[in-house]
Design an enzyme around this catalytic site. Structure first.
Site, PDB file in Angstrom:
ATOM      1  N   GLU A   1       0.805  -1.226   0.000  1.00 57.99           N
ATOM      2  CA  GLU A   1       0.000   0.000   0.000  1.00 57.99           C
ATOM      3  C   GLU A   1       0.841   1.280   0.000  1.00 57.99           C
ATOM      4  O   GLU A   1       0.474   2.275  -0.629  1.00 57.99           O
ATOM      5  CB  GLU A   1      -0.960   0.001   1.202  1.00 57.99           C
ATOM      6  CG  GLU A   1      -2.081  -1.019   1.110  1.00 57.99           C
ATOM      7  CD  GLU A   1      -1.685  -2.428   1.554  1.00 57.99           C
ATOM      8  OE1 GLU A   1      -0.508  -2.635   1.948  1.00 57.99           O
ATOM      9  OE2 GLU A   1      -2.545  -3.326   1.521  1.00 57.99           O
TER      10      GLU A   1
ATOM     11  N   HIS B   1      -5.687  -8.814   8.946  1.00 60.25           N
ATOM     12  CA  HIS B   1      -5.633  -9.365   7.588  1.00 60.25           C
ATOM     13  C   HIS B   1      -4.408  -8.953   6.772  1.00 60.25           C
ATOM     14  O   HIS B   1      -4.181  -9.472   5.695  1.00 60.25           O
ATOM     15  CB  HIS B   1      -6.877  -8.941   6.796  1.00 60.25           C
ATOM     16  CG  HIS B   1      -6.865  -7.471   6.416  1.00 60.25           C
ATOM     17  ND1 HIS B   1      -7.300  -6.499   7.267  1.00 60.25           N
ATOM     18  CD2 HIS B   1      -6.452  -6.830   5.302  1.00 60.25           C
ATOM     19  CE1 HIS B   1      -7.164  -5.321   6.692  1.00 60.25           C
ATOM     20  NE2 HIS B   1      -6.639  -5.486   5.502  1.00 60.25           N
TER      21      HIS B   1
ATOM     22  N   ARG C   1      -1.077  -8.154   4.661  1.00 58.73           N
ATOM     23  CA  ARG C   1      -0.069  -9.024   4.050  1.00 58.73           C
ATOM     24  C   ARG C   1       1.194  -9.117   4.892  1.00 58.73           C
ATOM     25  O   ARG C   1       1.772 -10.185   5.052  1.00 58.73           O
ATOM     26  CB  ARG C   1       0.330  -8.479   2.673  1.00 58.73           C
ATOM     27  CG  ARG C   1      -0.496  -9.053   1.566  1.00 58.73           C
ATOM     28  CD  ARG C   1      -0.348  -8.269   0.282  1.00 58.73           C
ATOM     29  NE  ARG C   1      -1.572  -8.454  -0.484  1.00 58.73           N
ATOM     30  CZ  ARG C   1      -1.706  -9.302  -1.488  1.00 58.73           C
ATOM     31  NH1 ARG C   1      -0.689 -10.016  -1.892  1.00 58.73           N
ATOM     32  NH2 ARG C   1      -2.860  -9.433  -2.114  1.00 58.73           N
TER      33      ARG C   1
HETATM   34  C1  UD1 Z   1      -6.823  -5.819  -0.085  1.00 61.46           C
HETATM   35  C2  UD1 Z   1      -5.857  -4.652  -0.154  1.00 61.46           C
HETATM   36  C3  UD1 Z   1      -5.555  -4.083   1.213  1.00 61.46           C
HETATM   37  C4  UD1 Z   1      -6.833  -3.809   2.003  1.00 61.46           C
HETATM   38  C5  UD1 Z   1      -7.719  -5.035   1.985  1.00 61.46           C
HETATM   39  C6  UD1 Z   1      -9.027  -4.659   2.626  1.00 61.46           C
HETATM   40  C7  UD1 Z   1      -4.222  -4.844  -1.967  1.00 61.46           C
HETATM   41  C8  UD1 Z   1      -2.879  -5.287  -2.365  1.00 61.46           C
HETATM   42  N1  UD1 Z   1      -4.576  -5.073  -0.711  1.00 61.46           N
HETATM   43  O1  UD1 Z   1      -6.122  -6.885   0.541  1.00 61.46           O
HETATM   44  O2  UD1 Z   1      -4.862  -2.854   1.074  1.00 61.46           O
HETATM   45  O3  UD1 Z   1      -6.485  -3.505   3.325  1.00 61.46           O
HETATM   46  O4  UD1 Z   1      -7.975  -5.433   0.631  1.00 61.46           O
HETATM   47  O5  UD1 Z   1      -9.733  -5.768   3.064  1.00 61.46           O
HETATM   48  O6  UD1 Z   1      -4.936  -4.301  -2.766  1.00 61.46           O
HETATM   49  N2  UD1 Z   1     -11.513 -12.870  -0.759  1.00 61.46           N
HETATM   50  C9  UD1 Z   1     -12.736 -13.491  -0.951  1.00 61.46           C
HETATM   51  N3  UD1 Z   1     -13.854 -12.699  -0.989  1.00 61.46           N
HETATM   52  C10 UD1 Z   1     -13.819 -11.353  -0.828  1.00 61.46           C
HETATM   53  C11 UD1 Z   1     -12.561 -10.752  -0.610  1.00 61.46           C
HETATM   54  C12 UD1 Z   1     -11.422 -11.509  -0.595  1.00 61.46           C
HETATM   55  O7  UD1 Z   1     -12.820 -14.698  -1.097  1.00 61.46           O
HETATM   56  O8  UD1 Z   1     -14.868 -10.720  -0.850  1.00 61.46           O
HETATM   57  C13 UD1 Z   1     -10.298 -13.728  -0.706  1.00 61.46           C
HETATM   58  C14 UD1 Z   1      -9.888 -14.215  -2.110  1.00 61.46           C
HETATM   59  O9  UD1 Z   1      -9.439 -15.531  -1.996  1.00 61.46           O
HETATM   60  C15 UD1 Z   1      -8.715 -13.281  -2.443  1.00 61.46           C
HETATM   61  C16 UD1 Z   1      -8.089 -13.081  -1.063  1.00 61.46           C
HETATM   62  O10 UD1 Z   1      -9.201 -12.968  -0.174  1.00 61.46           O
HETATM   63  O11 UD1 Z   1      -7.829 -13.874  -3.383  1.00 61.46           O
HETATM   64  C17 UD1 Z   1      -7.195 -11.887  -0.920  1.00 61.46           C
HETATM   65  O12 UD1 Z   1      -7.799 -10.722  -1.443  1.00 61.46           O
HETATM   66  P1  UD1 Z   1      -6.885  -9.470  -1.945  1.00 61.46           P
HETATM   67  O13 UD1 Z   1      -7.769  -8.370  -2.415  1.00 61.46           O
HETATM   68  O14 UD1 Z   1      -5.862  -9.963  -2.889  1.00 61.46           O
HETATM   69  O15 UD1 Z   1      -6.103  -9.042  -0.653  1.00 61.46           O
HETATM   70  P2  UD1 Z   1      -6.598  -8.370   0.692  1.00 61.46           P
HETATM   71  O16 UD1 Z   1      -5.767  -8.934   1.772  1.00 61.46           O
HETATM   72  O17 UD1 Z   1      -8.072  -8.436   0.798  1.00 61.46           O
HETATM   73  N1  UDP Z   2     -15.414  -3.569   8.050  1.00 56.00           N
HETATM   74  C1  UDP Z   2     -16.630  -4.167   7.754  1.00 56.00           C
HETATM   75  N2  UDP Z   2     -16.837  -5.469   8.157  1.00 56.00           N
HETATM   76  C2  UDP Z   2     -15.910  -6.176   8.828  1.00 56.00           C
HETATM   77  C3  UDP Z   2     -14.657  -5.555   9.108  1.00 56.00           C
HETATM   78  C4  UDP Z   2     -14.442  -4.259   8.695  1.00 56.00           C
HETATM   79  O1  UDP Z   2     -17.505  -3.550   7.163  1.00 56.00           O
HETATM   80  O2  UDP Z   2     -16.176  -7.337   9.173  1.00 56.00           O
HETATM   81  C5  UDP Z   2     -15.182  -2.185   7.594  1.00 56.00           C
HETATM   82  C6  UDP Z   2     -14.627  -1.217   8.615  1.00 56.00           C
HETATM   83  O3  UDP Z   2     -15.667  -0.563   9.298  1.00 56.00           O
HETATM   84  C7  UDP Z   2     -13.819  -0.257   7.762  1.00 56.00           C
HETATM   85  C8  UDP Z   2     -13.347  -1.101   6.622  1.00 56.00           C
HETATM   86  O4  UDP Z   2     -14.184  -2.264   6.589  1.00 56.00           O
HETATM   87  O5  UDP Z   2     -14.647   0.759   7.216  1.00 56.00           O
HETATM   88  C9  UDP Z   2     -11.921  -1.507   6.806  1.00 56.00           C
HETATM   89  O6  UDP Z   2     -11.593  -2.463   5.875  1.00 56.00           O
HETATM   90  P1  UDP Z   2     -10.347  -3.386   5.982  1.00 56.00           P
HETATM   91  O7  UDP Z   2      -9.919  -3.494   7.389  1.00 56.00           O
HETATM   92  O8  UDP Z   2     -10.687  -4.619   5.243  1.00 56.00           O
HETATM   93  O9  UDP Z   2      -9.281  -2.622   5.092  1.00 56.00           O
HETATM   94  P2  UDP Z   2      -8.223  -1.463   5.386  1.00 56.00           P
HETATM   95  O10 UDP Z   2      -8.940  -0.298   5.948  1.00 56.00           O
HETATM   96  O11 UDP Z   2      -7.197  -2.043   6.293  1.00 56.00           O
HETATM   97  O12 UDP Z   2      -7.620  -1.185   4.045  1.00 56.00           O
END
Ligand code: UD1
Ligand code: UDP
Length: 368
Positions: free
Chosen positions: A132, A205, A207
């Site tokens: 990020e 969550h 990385r």
């Molecule tokens: C992404 C963002 C991170 C953000 C996070 C919010 C990048 C590199 N990272 O990371 O900045 O904090 O989203 O949550 O863009 N998956 C599902 N269903 C969903 C969502 C995810 O099954 O609705 C699973 C899939 O297997 C997917 C994996 O989660 O491949 C990872 O999703 P990905 O968007 O690659 O990474 P995040 O850790 O969610």
């Molecule tokens: N959030 C949600 N459901 C959940 C956990 C988080 O709606 O079970 C919301 C939370 O209120 C915030 C956003 O998701 O607005 C944060 O997302 P996430 O932590 O996935 O990503 P990040 O902000 O770290 O990029």
């Protein structure tokens, strides 16, 4: 009439773009289009449903086991014809995900100007958060307009040589979003389960925490439960299968901890209000919790939200098991330390960020 296209793909981007989209839809000077990459599928759809947003375009790119490379290349490939067809006057992206970066890059390749919402957040650590930090720095280089949530984030951009006339301090649209969700009459099965106990709301969550950090976080939470019988931990776990598996392996045998599916945003915001303490490595939650008066232990080594630390609501504790245990134990026993954190002021805005963003956008589009 000018056309703007909001492009986003993950849950947090959707939550913080939704108030802007609502405001833009009511703006007679603008045609507002929405394109989702669907980098997240279910977690994105929940937010779209909660805010009654129907995308004009859905690139539907999510795959299990997706990589940074696959997300980036699929977006470039699938977004190009959409942008070529619509040729919006401005593309809006939010934050720092791979969708944010890839969408901004795609617009740049077609010479379509980009406005960056939540601009100027920095840790200046290349790999924390990864990817990020570099995503958002690259989007700053691409963008024409920069909507900085705070003075601190605006200052980062100025220090990097961004033209001051293109930077607008708006507040964070996360605070705008809370106006749609917070509800005095909230009920939820998890709340019923925890009734009569102090709730600790956990999310994890990132990385950079997937190489050992999560194990330490989970171990600390288990020890905390052993130490405090009156707490209940609710963990709405990200859909990433790797995280789900580890969480269940390590936490299922503790009956003070409940792992649940990711919550709809309405439920999550209201559950924050009913919690005693939050443990999280999330970005957005570091903005919401201060606004709702809840202390947060940030499970990361760096934060791009220093305003909350300075205000006193956030404590940066990292992922060391003993350190987490020590800070959480203090807040569960020391009423003065707890009150100091929960009474701190919210530095992230007044809920009117979307209005400011639209005003600046309209001015730019009319003057250009
Ligand atoms: C992404 C963002 C991170 C953000 C996070 C919010 C990048 C590199 N990272 O990371 O900045 O904090 O989203 O949550 O863009 N998956 C599902 N269903 C969903 C969502 C995810 O099954 O609705 C699973 C899939 O297997 C997917 C994996 O989660 O491949 C990872 O999703 P990905 O968007 O690659 O990474 P995040 O850790 O969610
Ligand atoms: N959030 C949600 N459901 C959940 C956990 C988080 O709606 O079970 C919301 C939370 O209120 C915030 C956003 O998701 O607005 C944060 O997302 P996430 O932590 O996935 O990503 P990040 O902000 O770290 O990029």
């Amino acid at each position: 009439m000018y056309t703007i296209m909001s492009i986003f793909g993950t849950r947090p981007e959707a939550i913080k773009m939704a108030p802007i989209i609502h405001a833009a839809t009511q703006d007679e000077q603008l045609k507002s289009l929405v394109c989702v990459s669907a980098q997240h599928r279910e977690m994105l759809d929940g937010v779209l449903h909660a805010f009654s947003i129907t995308p004009d375009y859905d690139l539907d790119i999510m795959r299990h086991g997706q990589t940074l490379q696959s997300i980036t290349s699929l977006i470039l490939e699938k977004l190009t014809p959409v942008l070529e067809k619509e040729r919006p006057d401005m593309v809006l992206v939010h934050g720092d995900t791979t969708t944010t970066f890839a969408a901004a890059l795609c617009a740049f390749y077609l010479q379509i100007p980009v406005a960056h919402v939540e601009a100027g957040l920095r840790t200046y650590h290349r790999y924390s958060p990864f990817p990020e930090e570099i995503n958002r720095q690259m989007v700053s280089r691409i963008s024409t307009l920069h909507f900085a949530p705070t003075q601190t984030s605006a200052q980062h951009l100025l220090n990097e040589g961004v033209d001051e006339h293109t930077i607008f301090v708006t507040g964070n649209t996360a605070i705008d979003a809370l106006q749609y969700t917070v509800d005095e009459h909230f009920e939820h099965p998890a709340l019923t389960w925890a009734k009569g106990h102090r709730i600790i709301l956990l999310t994890a969550h990132r990385r950079e925490n997937q190489q050992g950090g999560l194990q330490q976080i989970f171990a600390a939470v288990k020890k905390l439960c052993a130490r405090f019988e009156d707490i209940r931990v609710i963990y709405p776990c990200h859909r990433n299968p790797m995280i789900q598996q580890l969480a269940h392996e390590m936490l299922d045998d503790c009956d003070q901890i409940r792992i649940i599916e990711p919550l709809e945003v309405y439920d999550f915001h209201n559950l924050i209000r009913h919690s005693y303490l939050l443990l999280t490595d999330s970005g957005g939650i570091q903005e919401e919790a201060p606004s709702l008066g809840k202390p947060v232990l940030v499970l990361r080594d760096t934060t791009e939200r220093p305003e909350g630390v300075k205000a006193g609501t956030l404590r940066l504790v990292g992922t060391d098991e003993e350190t987490i245990l020590q800070h959480a134990s203090e807040l569960l026993t020391d009423k003065t330390a707890y009150a100091k954190m929960s009474n701190a002021s919210n530095p992230y805005g007044d809920g009117k960020a979307s209005q400011r963003i639209l005003r600046a956008l309209n001015t730019y589009l009319h003057d250009k």
